[in-house]
Design an enzyme around this catalytic site. Structure first.
Site, short mmCIF file in Angstrom:
data_model
loop_
_atom_site.label_atom_id
_atom_site.label_comp_id
_atom_site.label_asym_id
_atom_site.label_seq_id
_atom_site.Cartn_x
_atom_site.Cartn_y
_atom_site.Cartn_z
N CYS A 85 0.84 -1.21 0.00
CA CYS A 85 0.00 0.00 0.00
C CYS A 85 0.87 1.26 0.00
O CYS A 85 1.46 1.61 -1.02
CB CYS A 85 -1.00 -0.05 1.14
SG CYS A 85 -2.39 1.10 0.94
N HIS A 183 -2.92 -5.33 1.36
CA HIS A 183 -2.31 -5.57 2.67
C HIS A 183 -2.33 -7.07 3.02
O HIS A 183 -3.18 -7.51 3.79
CB HIS A 183 -3.09 -4.82 3.76
CG HIS A 183 -3.01 -3.34 3.69
ND1 HIS A 183 -2.09 -2.61 4.39
CD2 HIS A 183 -3.76 -2.44 3.01
CE1 HIS A 183 -2.26 -1.33 4.16
NE2 HIS A 183 -3.26 -1.19 3.32
N GLU A 185 -0.54 -8.52 5.04
CA GLU A 185 -0.20 -8.67 6.47
C GLU A 185 -1.43 -8.69 7.37
O GLU A 185 -1.32 -9.05 8.54
CB GLU A 185 0.75 -7.55 6.91
CG GLU A 185 0.15 -6.15 6.98
CD GLU A 185 0.11 -5.42 5.65
OE1 GLU A 185 -0.23 -4.22 5.66
OE2 GLU A 185 0.40 -6.03 4.61
#
Length: 204
Positions: A85, A183, A185
């Protein structure tokens, strides 16, 4: 430096953004994840992750912490890097719709548009085919950028499959530098991080 071992040292730029999530994902993928806030910490890592957050704020903090030029230099020397991002925006060679004083790192020859998918209320999820990974990746887009142009040495890893944004590039790689506009994560799917850690490990 530790790239020749099975446990490479991967720094996470810890100035702003979702740092903890990347540290946890990297650790699960077998890397030694460390925080990077100073030039001497950067010098001790094999690779660097630039987390999601606010790209203009991170670019200002890179200057405040005197990290902007050291990171650029390490990238020029071939340091592997991964940005999600805001990290994708920072790694671009050209950024559209950003502040005049915002800095970027030119790690990938690509043009990125900030907040291309809209405001936070326009955040969405979708499944993506991702080059080099088996099965679709669940991608979370939060005020995300997209890639409008890639240079001849850049591999497109993923595009939005359908809907109003169909065909937009949302993941790219140039050499050992990888960027995603989403994202990974935050989803618990470690495959993108594992791909990156394996890339770093292979340099040994």
């Amino acid at each position: 430096m530790n790239a020749t071992s099975s446990r490479p040292v991967v720094g996470v730029l810890a100035l702003q953004g979702d740092v903890r999530e990347h540290v946890a994902a990297l650790a699960e993928c077998g890397a030694e994840a460390v925080l990077v806030r100073r030039a001497e910490e950067l010098a001790a890592v094999d690779a660097l992750v630039l987390p999601g957050g606010e790209s203009t704020a991170i670019s200002k903090l890179l200057q405040v912490f005197e990290l902007l030029e050291p990171v650029r230099q390490r990238l020029r020397e071939g340091m592997p890097a991964y940005g999600s991002c805001a990290g994708m925006i920072l790694l671009a060679s050209e950024v559209l719709d950003t502040r005049a004083d915002a800095e970027h790192l030119s790690g990938i020859d690509m043009t990125v548009r900030r907040n291309a998918f809209g405001r936070q209320v326009d955040s969405f999820e979708t499944d993506l085919d991702f080059a080099g990974l088996d099965g679709p990746v669940r991608a979370v887009f939060i005020r995300a950028p997209w890639v409008e142009r890639v240079g001849p040495g850049v591999e497109v890893l993923a595009r939005v499959p359908d809907g109003p944004f169909a065909g937009r590039i949302v993941a790219a790689r140039q050499g050992d530098v990888v960027a995603t506009s989403f994202h990974p994560e935050v989803t618990g799917d470690l495959r993108v991080h594992r791909l990156f850690v394996d890339l770093v490990r292979a340099r040994g």
